[in-house]
Structure formats: C-alpha cells, structure tokens
Design an enzyme around this catalytic site. Structure first.
Site, PDB file in Angstrom:
ATOM      1  N   CYS A  66     -16.452  10.467 -31.541  1.00  0.00           N
ATOM      2  CA  CYS A  66     -16.062   9.890 -32.826  1.00  0.00           C
ATOM      3  C   CYS A  66     -14.621   9.398 -32.835  1.00  0.00           C
ATOM      4  O   CYS A  66     -13.787   9.859 -32.064  1.00  0.00           O
ATOM      5  CB  CYS A  66     -16.215  10.943 -33.905  1.00  0.00           C
ATOM      6  SG  CYS A  66     -17.825  11.705 -33.895  1.00  0.00           S
ATOM      7  N   ARG A  84     -14.645   4.929 -26.868  1.00  0.00           N
ATOM      8  CA  ARG A  84     -15.051   6.334 -26.832  1.00  0.00           C
ATOM      9  C   ARG A  84     -16.555   6.495 -27.047  1.00  0.00           C
ATOM     10  O   ARG A  84     -17.089   7.581 -26.865  1.00  0.00           O
ATOM     11  CB  ARG A  84     -14.269   7.137 -27.876  1.00  0.00           C
ATOM     12  CG  ARG A  84     -12.785   7.145 -27.560  1.00  0.00           C
ATOM     13  CD  ARG A  84     -11.983   7.942 -28.524  1.00  0.00           C
ATOM     14  NE  ARG A  84     -12.417   9.318 -28.704  1.00  0.00           N
ATOM     15  CZ  ARG A  84     -12.136  10.312 -27.887  1.00  0.00           C
ATOM     16  NH1 ARG A  84     -11.429  10.090 -26.805  1.00  0.00           N
ATOM     17  NH2 ARG A  84     -12.556  11.531 -28.136  1.00  0.00           N
ATOM     18  N   TRP A 108     -20.341   9.568 -33.320  1.00  0.00           N
ATOM     19  CA  TRP A 108     -21.195   9.855 -32.163  1.00  0.00           C
ATOM     20  C   TRP A 108     -22.041  11.051 -32.576  1.00  0.00           C
ATOM     21  O   TRP A 108     -21.523  12.145 -32.760  1.00  0.00           O
ATOM     22  CB  TRP A 108     -20.313  10.212 -30.978  1.00  0.00           C
ATOM     23  CG  TRP A 108     -21.105  10.464 -29.757  1.00  0.00           C
ATOM     24  CD1 TRP A 108     -21.821  11.578 -29.455  1.00  0.00           C
ATOM     25  CD2 TRP A 108     -21.283   9.564 -28.685  1.00  0.00           C
ATOM     26  NE1 TRP A 108     -22.417  11.419 -28.249  1.00  0.00           N
ATOM     27  CE2 TRP A 108     -22.116  10.197 -27.756  1.00  0.00           C
ATOM     28  CE3 TRP A 108     -20.819   8.274 -28.420  1.00  0.00           C
ATOM     29  CZ2 TRP A 108     -22.493   9.588 -26.571  1.00  0.00           C
ATOM     30  CZ3 TRP A 108     -21.195   7.686 -27.242  1.00  0.00           C
ATOM     31  CH2 TRP A 108     -22.021   8.338 -26.336  1.00  0.00           C
ATOM     32  N   ASN A 154     -13.725  14.337 -37.361  1.00  0.00           N
ATOM     33  CA  ASN A 154     -14.067  14.463 -35.940  1.00  0.00           C
ATOM     34  C   ASN A 154     -14.094  15.942 -35.603  1.00  0.00           C
ATOM     35  O   ASN A 154     -13.290  16.702 -36.142  1.00  0.00           O
ATOM     36  CB  ASN A 154     -12.993  13.831 -35.046  1.00  0.00           C
ATOM     37  CG  ASN A 154     -13.122  12.330 -34.982  1.00  0.00           C
ATOM     38  OD1 ASN A 154     -14.038  11.762 -35.562  1.00  0.00           O
ATOM     39  ND2 ASN A 154     -12.197  11.706 -34.283  1.00  0.00           N
ATOM     40  N   GLY A 155     -14.943  16.326 -34.667  1.00  0.00           N
ATOM     41  CA  GLY A 155     -14.976  17.730 -34.249  1.00  0.00           C
ATOM     42  C   GLY A 155     -16.253  18.378 -34.701  1.00  0.00           C
ATOM     43  O   GLY A 155     -17.282  17.716 -34.888  1.00  0.00           O
ATOM     44  N   GLU A 210     -15.142  16.434  -2.686  1.00  0.00           N
ATOM     45  CA  GLU A 210     -14.552  15.602  -3.738  1.00  0.00           C
ATOM     46  C   GLU A 210     -13.027  15.545  -3.588  1.00  0.00           C
ATOM     47  O   GLU A 210     -12.426  14.476  -3.752  1.00  0.00           O
ATOM     48  CB  GLU A 210     -14.969  16.157  -5.115  1.00  0.00           C
ATOM     49  CG  GLU A 210     -14.393  15.444  -6.321  1.00  0.00           C
ATOM     50  CD  GLU A 210     -14.702  13.938  -6.373  1.00  0.00           C
ATOM     51  OE1 GLU A 210     -15.541  13.448  -5.620  1.00  0.00           O
ATOM     52  OE2 GLU A 210     -14.036  13.257  -7.170  1.00  0.00           O
ATOM     53  N   LYS A 247     -10.982  12.075  -2.973  1.00  0.00           N
ATOM     54  CA  LYS A 247      -9.860  11.623  -3.820  1.00  0.00           C
ATOM     55  C   LYS A 247      -8.657  11.278  -2.957  1.00  0.00           C
ATOM     56  O   LYS A 247      -8.030  10.245  -3.140  1.00  0.00           O
ATOM     57  CB  LYS A 247      -9.420  12.711  -4.820  1.00  0.00           C
ATOM     58  CG  LYS A 247     -10.261  12.981  -6.020  1.00  0.00           C
ATOM     59  CD  LYS A 247     -10.381  11.880  -7.011  1.00  0.00           C
ATOM     60  CE  LYS A 247     -11.414  10.880  -6.636  1.00  0.00           C
ATOM     61  NZ  LYS A 247     -12.762  10.978  -6.968  1.00  0.00           N
ATOM     62  N   GLU A 293      -9.206   8.056  -0.912  1.00  0.00           N
ATOM     63  CA  GLU A 293      -9.250   6.831  -1.716  1.00  0.00           C
ATOM     64  C   GLU A 293      -7.873   6.297  -2.075  1.00  0.00           C
ATOM     65  O   GLU A 293      -7.656   5.099  -2.068  1.00  0.00           O
ATOM     66  CB  GLU A 293      -9.994   7.096  -3.032  1.00  0.00           C
ATOM     67  CG  GLU A 293     -11.470   7.244  -2.896  1.00  0.00           C
ATOM     68  CD  GLU A 293     -12.113   7.469  -4.254  1.00  0.00           C
ATOM     69  OE1 GLU A 293     -11.831   8.506  -4.885  1.00  0.00           O
ATOM     70  OE2 GLU A 293     -12.872   6.609  -4.691  1.00  0.00           O
ATOM     71  N   HIS A 315     -18.188  25.335  14.204  1.00  0.00           N
ATOM     72  CA  HIS A 315     -19.244  24.651  14.955  1.00  0.00           C
ATOM     73  C   HIS A 315     -18.801  23.272  15.438  1.00  0.00           C
ATOM     74  O   HIS A 315     -19.641  22.414  15.700  1.00  0.00           O
ATOM     75  CB  HIS A 315     -20.509  24.548  14.094  1.00  0.00           C
ATOM     76  CG  HIS A 315     -21.057  25.896  13.747  1.00  0.00           C
ATOM     77  ND1 HIS A 315     -21.685  26.708  14.674  1.00  0.00           N
ATOM     78  CD2 HIS A 315     -21.013  26.605  12.591  1.00  0.00           C
ATOM     79  CE1 HIS A 315     -22.036  27.844  14.088  1.00  0.00           C
ATOM     80  NE2 HIS A 315     -21.636  27.809  12.821  1.00  0.00           N
ATOM     81  N   LYS A 374     -14.209  -0.352  -9.262  1.00  0.00           N
ATOM     82  CA  LYS A 374     -14.614   0.720 -10.178  1.00  0.00           C
ATOM     83  C   LYS A 374     -16.134   0.787 -10.316  1.00  0.00           C
ATOM     84  O   LYS A 374     -16.699   1.850 -10.471  1.00  0.00           O
ATOM     85  CB  LYS A 374     -13.946   0.496 -11.543  1.00  0.00           C
ATOM     86  CG  LYS A 374     -14.159   1.608 -12.542  1.00  0.00           C
ATOM     87  CD  LYS A 374     -13.425   2.872 -12.131  1.00  0.00           C
ATOM     88  CE  LYS A 374     -13.808   4.071 -12.978  1.00  0.00           C
ATOM     89  NZ  LYS A 374     -13.557   5.340 -12.284  1.00  0.00           N
TER      90      LYS A 374
HETATM   91  C1  F6R Z   1     -14.754   7.857  -6.373  1.00  0.00           C
HETATM   92  C2  F6R Z   1     -15.543   6.880  -7.054  1.00  0.00           C
HETATM   93  C3  F6R Z   1     -16.800   6.389  -6.416  1.00  0.00           C
HETATM   94  C4  F6R Z   1     -17.941   6.436  -7.427  1.00  0.00           C
HETATM   95  C5  F6R Z   1     -19.207   5.804  -6.855  1.00  0.00           C
HETATM   96  C6  F6R Z   1     -20.364   5.923  -7.822  1.00  0.00           C
HETATM   97  O1  F6R Z   1     -13.584   8.148  -7.035  1.00  0.00           O
HETATM   98  O2  F6R Z   1     -15.214   6.469  -8.133  1.00  0.00           O
HETATM   99  O3  F6R Z   1     -17.118   7.159  -5.304  1.00  0.00           O
HETATM  100  O4  F6R Z   1     -18.154   7.765  -7.786  1.00  0.00           O
HETATM  101  O5  F6R Z   1     -18.971   4.456  -6.560  1.00  0.00           O
HETATM  102  O6  F6R Z   1     -20.067   5.308  -9.013  1.00  0.00           O
HETATM  103  P1  F6R Z   1     -20.834   5.650 -10.343  1.00  0.00           P
HETATM  104  O7  F6R Z   1     -20.556   7.064 -10.671  1.00  0.00           O
HETATM  105  O8  F6R Z   1     -20.285   4.688 -11.341  1.00  0.00           O
HETATM  106  O9  F6R Z   1     -22.298   5.424 -10.076  1.00  0.00           O
END
Ligand code: F6R
Length: 603
Positions: free
Chosen positions: A2, A27, A75, A99-100, A479, A483, A486, A502, A598
């Site tokens: 919201c 949002r 929402w 909100n909340g 993960e 990060k 990347e 191993h 992205k």
């Molecule tokens: C890592 C990253 C990518 C996405 C991947 C899947 O930081 O952003 O590895 O996680 O391209 O993307 P989605 O989640 O949008 O399907």
C-alpha cells in the site's frame, strides 16, 4: 504494497494526490482511492485496478482554493481487492487511509458492532474511522478522540484521517509503517508513505518515528510522542528524483540491502497470523493429490529455491527437487501430475523460467509462481502466484528479491505442513514467531557496515573465493558467491562445506579466500571441522558465526542465533554487504555491472 499520500494547500488536490500515488505505483497495488475535504464537504472516489481507472472516475472533479485530501493505493491483505475494500474508509463524518495491519481489529470490530456500528468493508482499516467517531462522540474533542483511537490499536500502521468536525486538519499517526510529512516553500503540506511521493512537491520533510502522531493544518505541523509535543526535525528534500530514490545511499543495491527489513515485513503481513500461515491467493484444495514439488528458476531465484527445498522436505515432508530452468527445458524431463511445479522469478519475465512453466502447463501440472512483479508473463501464466512484495528492485544484483523469495517459500512450506499435518501446533507457532523476528535480523547496524567496509580491503586480490556452508547455508554460500562475482568480477564459488575435501581443497593456499558460514543452530561442529581442514592448508578464512572461531583470520560475529532462519537472514546481509564493499573498492559500477541485465528475456 500500500501507499499513502496527503495534501493541504491551494493547488488542485486531486492532481497532487494522484500524482503522488503514481510515484508509489512501483510498490504494487490493486485498487486506489482519494477523499477531498473542502468547504465542510468530503468527496471520495475509489476504483479497482490501475490509477487510470481512478482518474477516469474523478475527471469531472476539481478542488478550488484551499482544500485538503488523502489518497491510498491498496494491496489487498484483509478482504478482496474490491471498491468497498479500497481506501479511504468512511464513517459518518470522517475518512481514513491506512498502511500496515491492525492486529486486534477483530476484537475492536466486534465491540463496535455490538454498539450498532455497520461495517461496509472486510478490512482491518475500517475499525479506525469508527473508533475515532465513537471516541469523538464521547470526548467532543477531535485530538483527544484521535489520541484515544491510536492508543487502542495494536499492530503496524501509518494512518491519515480527515474529519468534518475539524475540517482544517489532517490527523496522522505512525507506528511500524513508514510516513513522511513535509511542506513546500509556500507552506503547503504534503504526506507520503515514501519520499518518492514527495519529490518535486515538498522541499522540507520530517521522517516520522514510531509512536509519532499529530495533526497538520495551513498553520503548520504539530507532532506528539507520548502526549508531549515534539520539536520538528526537518530535513531538506532533494528535487532530484534519482538521488532521492536512492534515499541517501550510494547505490540502489545498498539501499535495497538496507530496506530488507521493511520489505520482509511486507512479505509476511496478513500471511503470518497468530496460529497459522494464510495465503489469500491459495486454497488448501490446490494441494490435493500433490506429493512432490519441483522448483524451477535461474540465478539468484534458483538459489532461493535450493535453500527452501530443505524446508519443504524437513517441515512439510514433501519430496522437493530444484532445477535450473535452462537445463530443465532441454532434458526431456519426466513430469507427473502428482507434482506441483513452482517457478521463482523476481522479474516474471525470465525466458528460461517462463518456458519451463509453459512446459509444465502443457504437461497438465498444477503450477505456482513466486514472483515479485504482478501482471508479469509468469504471473499471468501460472495457476496461482504468491507475490514476493519486495517492491521494485533496481540494482542488477538481486538482494531484497532473494530475501523475500526465501521468506515466501518458508511460509509456503509451513502452509503445506499445515495441510499435510506434518508439524504440531507448537512447532508451527514457533516458526511463525521466528518469522516475525526476521525483519530485525536483517537490520544493518553502522558498526557491522563499518566493519565490512574495513575488512573488504583485504579481499580484493588472491586467486579466488570459496563461500562454504552446509544444509540451507550451502545455497546461501552459492548466493554469496554469485553476488561477489556479479559486481566485483572476482572468481567466487559456493560449495557445500563437506564437499571441499573431494577436490576443491587442492586450491587451498594463503591466496584462497574462504568465506565460512558457521551457524550455531545447524551442524556447527561439522562445518567447523571443514573450515579447520582449509585453515590447515593455509587458506585465508573469514568466518561468519555467532561463536568465536580462533582459526579465523577475520571474524564477523553474528547476533541472531535463536533459529536457523534468523542466522540465515543475518548471514545473507553480511555476504551482500561484503560483495558491495569489495566492488566499491575495485571501482566498479555496483548497480549496473558489466555484461548483466536485470531481466533476462532471451535464452
Ligand atoms: C543475480 C540475478 C540473476 C537473476 C536471474 C533470474 O543477482 O539477478 O541471477 O536472479 O537472472 O532472474 P529472475 O529472478 O527475474 O527470473
């Protein structure tokens, strides 16, 4: 989730409100509404769906001269996304937006109903306006009535209220949900649940603290805390949208790391109830005939799936397999109808994940998406969706989306456990309790961030990183390594701690950096002996743990170790900050790393 806006001034109120709501659109919302008070008369408009629908409804309305208004994008949490459930909610002479979540709304509603109050909506919000009016009738003073009302509310809220009995003021209160009040250089007053709604409108703002309440009028802003008037702590608000959207942080990724507490609260709101998990978007019968889960995703979303597979098997006792979508597509997979096919995606547009979903649909499987973007291709295609509620993620390296995906699937595993009766009531309660504490576990303290900033200078070279962990902390290690890769362009791998011997341990020397995830609540001794093996081969060790580890070259002490998931989330933040600070020192573009997009809409 919201959004709230408010305005007092001489400009066209509707335009200011709708424009502010548009800035909060990111949002996510499913309905919107405004109420405008002018000349002792309140006009209110609501519409389901996009803001365009609200604009169509209000096209013949315009304020003239001094007026005030409140607006909201909703929402749905309590009750379906209908016009009646959209805000503002009205009583006899007042309107409220909120909100909340009001945790004690059922009890308040029953007591008001006993007094003869008729409720129009299914929302928790509506109790606020009726309670205010009841208190006003008793006390005959709007401020005392408002004070008494908010004293009675339990839960999280940001509230704006307008009333004909005091037609020059907007009353406000904040507890647990964000609210900002500001003014422009003409003295017009603006409210927003995020500064995005105020940029270009207010020049000075006050970020309200929990427990703040008060009122505003053309004369100015009055804030109270514990019945005492507070000094106004105004700050200049930049007019530059991009830097304001970064909220004072250097990068969107940094901001997104910091806002994980807030978005995780959004993820659980209305879903983590006192005794159970509730998903409005699902029905228990959806799981009839299901005795296996297949999760399919890419990148970070794959890592979150991998982490939660441990939970599905451990808690819901359901066989769970996780596959990389680009592999799944071409392996001629066996798909049986007893399998629930779950896709996870931040963007909802990832080509490989979308294609895997199409294959599952063609095979007649039940499908469920965990996704952050409503109306995305994946959401439109899946039978059902649990929205992650991370808000827009701008940093290419995903952070808060990962956090909300893990939270959504943890809740899902408890939901399945409820259906399949694989956990006792007490066990479920203790998981729900742990969930409520996660937003605290991801708070970034200045001390922690400073420490990681300092440490990062020792981790800029060397011939590679191994992030290691066991159990769910292995996908977290994957993960963490992803990060770092990347945004720093350094080579990093995530590995199960027990698997190092191993093969990979052959790489160990002082130029190999081991980032060891050593939670207290899950296989501590096992990981410890794996890290000792690496230390004996001279690898440089950065240990992350609540327990002191004397063989570590560097050590980050964690504090939330009451539950494996609180350890998981706290360590997640540390690995994100480490990647960020290494990348900053290397002079890279944190938000837009080379070669990455992205949303990956190609194979
Ligand atoms: C890592 C990253 C990518 C996405 C991947 C899947 O930081 O952003 O590895 O996680 O391209 O993307 P989605 O989640 O949008 O399907």
């Amino acid at each position: 989730m919201c959004g709230i806006v408010g305005y007092i001034g001489k400009k066209e109120v509707k335009d200011i409100l709708v424009d502010g709501l548009r800035e909060l659109e990111y949002r996510g919302y499913d309905s919107a509404g405004i109420a405008v008070l002018q000349d002792d008369e309140i006009k209110s408009y609501k519409a389901v769906g996009k803001l365009k629908n609200l604009e169509d409804k209000t096209k013949d309305f315009a304020s003239d001269g001094l007026a005030m208004g409140i607006g909201h994008t909703r929402w749905a949490t309590h009750g379906k996304p209908t016009e009646l459930n959209a805000h503002p909610h009205l009583g006899e002479f007042s309107y409220v937006v909120h909100n909340g979540i009001i945790e004690n709304y059922q009890e308040l509603k029953s007591s008001l109903q006993k007094d003869g109050v008729k409720f129009l909506s299914q929302t928790d919000t509506e109790v606020i306006v009726h309670l205010f009016e009841k208190n006003y009738k008793e006390l005959n003073d709007p401020m005392s009535a408002f004070e008494k009302t908010i004293d009675t509310l339990h839960g999280a809220y940001a509230v704006l209220l307008i009333t004909k009995v005091d037609p020059e003021k907007i009353y406000f209160a904040k507890h647990g949900s964000p609210m900002i009040v500001g003014n422009d250089d003409k003295g017009d007053i603006h409210f927003g649940s995020s500064d995005a709604a105020l940029i270009g409108k207010a020049t000075e703002v006050i970020y309200l603290d929990d427990g703040d309440y008060g009122y505003t009028s053309q004369e100015g802003i009055s804030i109270f805390f514990d019945k005492e008037k507070k000094a106004l702590n105004k700050r200049a608000l930049t007019g530059d949208k991009i830097s304001a959207q970064k909220g004072g942080f250097r990068f969107f990724m940094e901001k997104e790391i910091y806002e994980q507490g807030e978005v995780l609260s959004d993820t659980i709101i209305g879903r983590v109830l006192d005794e159970k998990i509730n998903f409005e978007e699902l029905h228990e019968s959806f799981f009839d005939g299901i005795d296996e889960i297949k999760i399919c995703a890419c990148g970070t979303s794959y890592n979150s799936g991998l982490a939660c597979a441990y939970l599905f098997e451990r808690q819901a006792k359901i066989k769970t397999v996780v596959e990389i979508a680009s592999e799944f597509r071409y392996k001629e997979p066996l798909m049986t109808k007893n399998t629930l096919f779950v896709v996870i995606s931040q963007s909802g547009e990832t080509a490989d994940t979308l294609e895997a979903l199409k294959m599952a649909k063609r095979a007649g499987l039940k499908t469920l998406a965990i996704c952050n973007v409503d109306n995305s291709s994946i959401v439109r295609l899946a039978d059902h969706t649990i929205l992650a509620r991370a808000g827009i993620e701008k940093g290419v390296a995903s952070t808060k989306a990962f956090a909300t995906q893990v939270m959504a699937m943890w809740m899902l595993s408890i939901y399945v456990a409820q259906i399949k009766n694989t956990m006792s009531k007490d066990e479920i309660k203790s998981e729900l309790n742990a969930m409520r504490h996660i937003p605290n576990a991801v708070i970034v303290s200045d001390k922690l961030h400073e420490k990681i900033k300092r440490l990062s200078k020792r981790y800029l070279h060397g011939h590679g990183f191994f992030f290691i962990g066991r159990d769910m902390f292995f996908p977290l290690a994957l993960e963490g390594a992803l990060k770092l890769k990347e945004i720093s362009y350094l080579h990093a791998e995530g590995y199960p701690a027990g698997e190092m011997k191993h093969g990979p341990i052959a790489l160990a020397d002082s130029e190999l950096f081991t980032i060891a995830l050593m939670p207290k609540t899950l296989h501590y001794d096992k990981v410890k002996s794996n890290v000792e093996e690496l230390s004996a081969r001279d690898s440089t060790i950065l240990a992350i743990s609540p327990l002191e580890f004397e063989l570590a070259d560097d050590f980050i002490k964690t504090t939330h170790c009451e539950h494996p998931m609180s350890e998981f989330f706290e360590m997640m933040v540390i690995t994100q900050l480490l990647a960020l600070e290494v990348s900053v020192r290397l002079g890279n573009d944190v938000d837009m790393p080379r070669n990455l997009a992205k949303s990956v809409t190609v194979e």
